[in-house]
Motif scaffolding. Structure first.
Motif, PDB file in Angstrom:
ATOM      1  N   GLN A  42      -0.355   6.637  -6.188  1.00  0.00           N
ATOM      2  CA  GLN A  42      -0.056   5.904  -5.217  1.00  0.00           C
ATOM      3  C   GLN A  42      -1.513   5.400  -4.970  1.00  0.00           C
ATOM      4  O   GLN A  42      -2.198   5.687  -5.395  1.00  0.00           O
ATOM      5  N   ASP A  43      -1.624   4.846  -3.967  1.00  0.00           N
ATOM      6  CA  ASP A  43      -2.787   3.775  -3.309  1.00  0.00           C
ATOM      7  C   ASP A  43      -3.508   4.810  -2.262  1.00  0.00           C
ATOM      8  O   ASP A  43      -4.806   4.690  -3.015  1.00  0.00           O
ATOM      9  N   LEU A 101       6.007   5.403   2.401  1.00  0.00           N
ATOM     10  CA  LEU A 101       5.112   6.750   2.805  1.00  0.00           C
ATOM     11  C   LEU A 101       6.083   7.359   1.535  1.00  0.00           C
ATOM     12  O   LEU A 101       7.133   7.505   1.802  1.00  0.00           O
ATOM     13  N   SER A 102       5.431   8.458   1.161  1.00  0.00           N
ATOM     14  CA  SER A 102       5.865   9.409   0.587  1.00  0.00           C
ATOM     15  C   SER A 102       5.215  10.775   1.197  1.00  0.00           C
ATOM     16  O   SER A 102       4.212  10.954   1.420  1.00  0.00           O
ATOM     17  N   LEU A 103       5.663  11.660   1.592  1.00  0.00           N
ATOM     18  CA  LEU A 103       5.904  12.922   1.770  1.00  0.00           C
ATOM     19  C   LEU A 103       6.056  14.690   0.599  1.00  0.00           C
ATOM     20  O   LEU A 103       6.925  14.373   0.205  1.00  0.00           O
ATOM     21  N   MET A 127       0.830  -1.144  -0.309  1.00  0.00           N
ATOM     22  CA  MET A 127       0.024  -0.102   0.239  1.00  0.00           C
ATOM     23  C   MET A 127       0.652   1.192   0.216  1.00  0.00           C
ATOM     24  O   MET A 127       1.718   1.385   1.245  1.00  0.00           O
ATOM     25  N   LYS A 128       1.214   1.921  -0.959  1.00  0.00           N
ATOM     26  CA  LYS A 128       2.009   3.170  -0.945  1.00  0.00           C
ATOM     27  C   LYS A 128       0.746   4.381  -0.631  1.00  0.00           C
ATOM     28  O   LYS A 128       0.004   4.942  -1.063  1.00  0.00           O
ATOM     29  N   ILE A 129       0.837   4.938   0.246  1.00  0.00           N
ATOM     30  CA  ILE A 129       0.250   6.456   0.921  1.00  0.00           C
ATOM     31  C   ILE A 129       1.616   7.602   0.387  1.00  0.00           C
ATOM     32  O   ILE A 129       2.276   6.968   0.515  1.00  0.00           O
ATOM     33  N   CYS A 130       0.312   8.737   0.793  1.00  0.00           N
ATOM     34  CA  CYS A 130       1.277  10.124   0.027  1.00  0.00           C
ATOM     35  C   CYS A 130       0.900  11.612   0.941  1.00  0.00           C
ATOM     36  O   CYS A 130      -0.742  10.853   0.895  1.00  0.00           O
ATOM     37  N   VAL A 131       0.747  10.939   1.694  1.00  0.00           N
ATOM     38  CA  VAL A 131       0.546  12.426   2.673  1.00  0.00           C
ATOM     39  C   VAL A 131       0.654  13.719   2.141  1.00  0.00           C
ATOM     40  O   VAL A 131       2.236  13.975   1.967  1.00  0.00           O
ATOM     41  N   PHE A 132       0.202  14.371   1.199  1.00  0.00           N
ATOM     42  CA  PHE A 132       0.285  16.098   1.175  1.00  0.00           C
ATOM     43  C   PHE A 132      -0.347  16.939   1.716  1.00  0.00           C
ATOM     44  O   PHE A 132      -1.129  17.241   2.445  1.00  0.00           O
ATOM     45  N   GLY A 133       1.475  17.818   1.874  1.00  0.00           N
ATOM     46  CA  GLY A 133       0.693  18.661   3.056  1.00  0.00           C
ATOM     47  C   GLY A 133       1.156  18.319   4.093  1.00  0.00           C
ATOM     48  O   GLY A 133       0.553  18.386   5.258  1.00  0.00           O
ATOM     49  N   ALA A 134       2.967  17.898   4.119  1.00  0.00           N
ATOM     50  CA  ALA A 134       3.210  17.408   5.861  1.00  0.00           C
ATOM     51  C   ALA A 134       3.646  18.238   6.171  1.00  0.00           C
ATOM     52  O   ALA A 134       4.941  18.777   6.905  1.00  0.00           O
ATOM     53  N   GLY A 137      -4.292   7.391  -9.694  1.00  0.00           N
ATOM     54  CA  GLY A 137      -4.046   6.443 -11.353  1.00  0.00           C
ATOM     55  C   GLY A 137      -5.519   5.923 -11.340  1.00  0.00           C
ATOM     56  O   GLY A 137      -6.404   6.820  -9.846  1.00  0.00           O
ATOM     57  N   PRO A 138      -5.512   5.239 -11.452  1.00  0.00           N
ATOM     58  CA  PRO A 138      -7.793   4.764 -11.625  1.00  0.00           C
ATOM     59  C   PRO A 138      -8.103   4.508  -9.908  1.00  0.00           C
ATOM     60  O   PRO A 138      -9.125   4.448 -10.075  1.00  0.00           O
ATOM     61  N   GLU A 139      -7.173   3.667  -9.442  1.00  0.00           N
ATOM     62  CA  GLU A 139      -7.517   3.067  -8.691  1.00  0.00           C
ATOM     63  C   GLU A 139      -7.431   3.752  -7.069  1.00  0.00           C
ATOM     64  O   GLU A 139      -7.602   3.442  -5.603  1.00  0.00           O
ATOM     65  N   THR A 140      -6.401   5.129  -7.121  1.00  0.00           N
ATOM     66  CA  THR A 140      -6.232   5.785  -6.737  1.00  0.00           C
ATOM     67  C   THR A 140      -7.042   6.440  -5.300  1.00  0.00           C
ATOM     68  O   THR A 140      -8.495   6.982  -5.581  1.00  0.00           O
TER      69      THR A 140
END
Length: 324
Positions: free
Chosen positions: A68-69, A26-28, A1-8, A92-95
């Motif tokens: 990202q997921d 995780l990515s920020l 599961m790829k998680i991006c926190v946008f606005g860290a 992506g299609p499933e984000t």
């Protein structure tokens, strides 16, 4: 599961450290000195029972992070429309877009049912930027309860709370909601999936709608503005107008206005986020917290004289300060 926190920033940074400690992919996304400090030294979280520093994948370029997921948006509400285009490489299609933003969410009327289903909100989504750029079917609602602050670049101090309530616009317990809840729970956070998330949105909004602008206008802390008879009466008037609007939209309040104001007073000598923004020269979150409720009142036909008055005053205060 790829998680991006946008606005860290404060909240996103707190969540990010917890997820990173649990081993999440995780990515920020951040910017400025805070980003530079994270890239050089990692992200440090200070809590009551200790502190920890984690290495994180952080960037100001979403295209470097891939699809990202889950993209968890923890920006101030007024900042989101301007970054919708920038966020597209993450989607992506499933984000799933997780909307962890204060105030009335842009997706509020998606799958609400009834006569207002699908209504768009100009105050929080001008030009339908999010509705068209994300698509409402991608969204998973989130009510953010923790309090935290960035005390210096790359360092987040957690003050209180660890709950992030999740909810689908249609109230279902979907696979994507349950999967994210499990990931957040594994990180030591409370992440219940609520069938009626809009009820929680309004209970939190009740305070933000009234306490924030009153504090920005008076510079009073919560304990003072909630107990001083005059300002308490203004807050009560705003909250009763908001309650009438919300109940017309099917919301059920678990507590009454007096208990909600008493709860604000019990927080103590706290400076609200809007007052902090004013003091620190940051754009004030007026439209999402106050203007949106006025807009909802117009939509359902409920007069909002107290909200109108306070909104006019705090908008002018923001304009004079160059922050609105």
């Amino acid at each position: 599961m790829k998680i991006c926190v946008f606005g860290a920033g404060a909240i996103g940074g707190y969540m990010g450290v917890k997820l990173a400690q649990a081993g999440a992919d995780l990515s920020l996304v951040a910017r400025g000195p805070h980003l530079a400090a994270m890239q050089e030294n990692g992200l440090k979280l200070i809590e009551e029972d200790g502190e920890a520093t984690v290495d994180v994948s952080a960037s100001d370029d979403p295209s470097a992070l891939g699809v990202q997921d889950y993209v968890i948006v923890t920006l101030k509400a007024h900042s989101v429309p301007g970054v919708v285009d920038k966020m597209q490489p993450l989607i992506g299609p499933e984000t799933t877009i997780v909307s962890g933003v204060n105030g009335v969410p842009w997706w509020y009327f998606h799958k609400l049912g009834g006569q207002y289903d699908g209504t768009r909100l100009e105050t929080v989504d001008p030009g339908n930027k999010q509705w068209d750029g994300f698509g409402p079917d991608r969204v998973l609602g989130c009510v953010v309860y923790p309090a935290a602050e960035v005390i210096e670049p790359g360092v987040v101090k957690h003050i209180e709370g660890n709950r992030f309530s999740l909810g689908e616009p249609d109230g279902s317990k979907s696979e994507r909601a349950m999967a994210l809840s499990k990931a957040l729970s594994a990180a030591g956070l409370k992440a219940p999936v609520r069938p009626r998330l809009r009820d929680e949105i309004w209970v939190k909004l009740w305070g933000n709608l009234s306490f924030n602008p009153i504090s920005a206008l008076t510079h009073a802390t919560l304990d003072v503005l909630c107990t001083e008879p005059g300002t308490r009466a203004v807050a009560r008037g705003m909250m009763l107008e908001a309650q009438e609007i919300a109940e017309m939209l099917g919301v059920k309040f678990p507590i009454d206005v007096e208990r909600r104001i008493d709860g604000g007073a019990a927080v103590g000598a706290h400076r609200t986020s809007m007052l902090q923004d004013l003091d620190q020269g940051r754009p004030m979150e007026i439209d999402a917290l106050v203007g949106s409720v006025q807009e909802l009142g117009r939509i359902v036909g409920v007069p909002t004289p107290t909200i109108d008055t306070v909104l006019a005053l705090v908008q002018l205060r923001g304009k004079v300060a160059g922050l609105y």
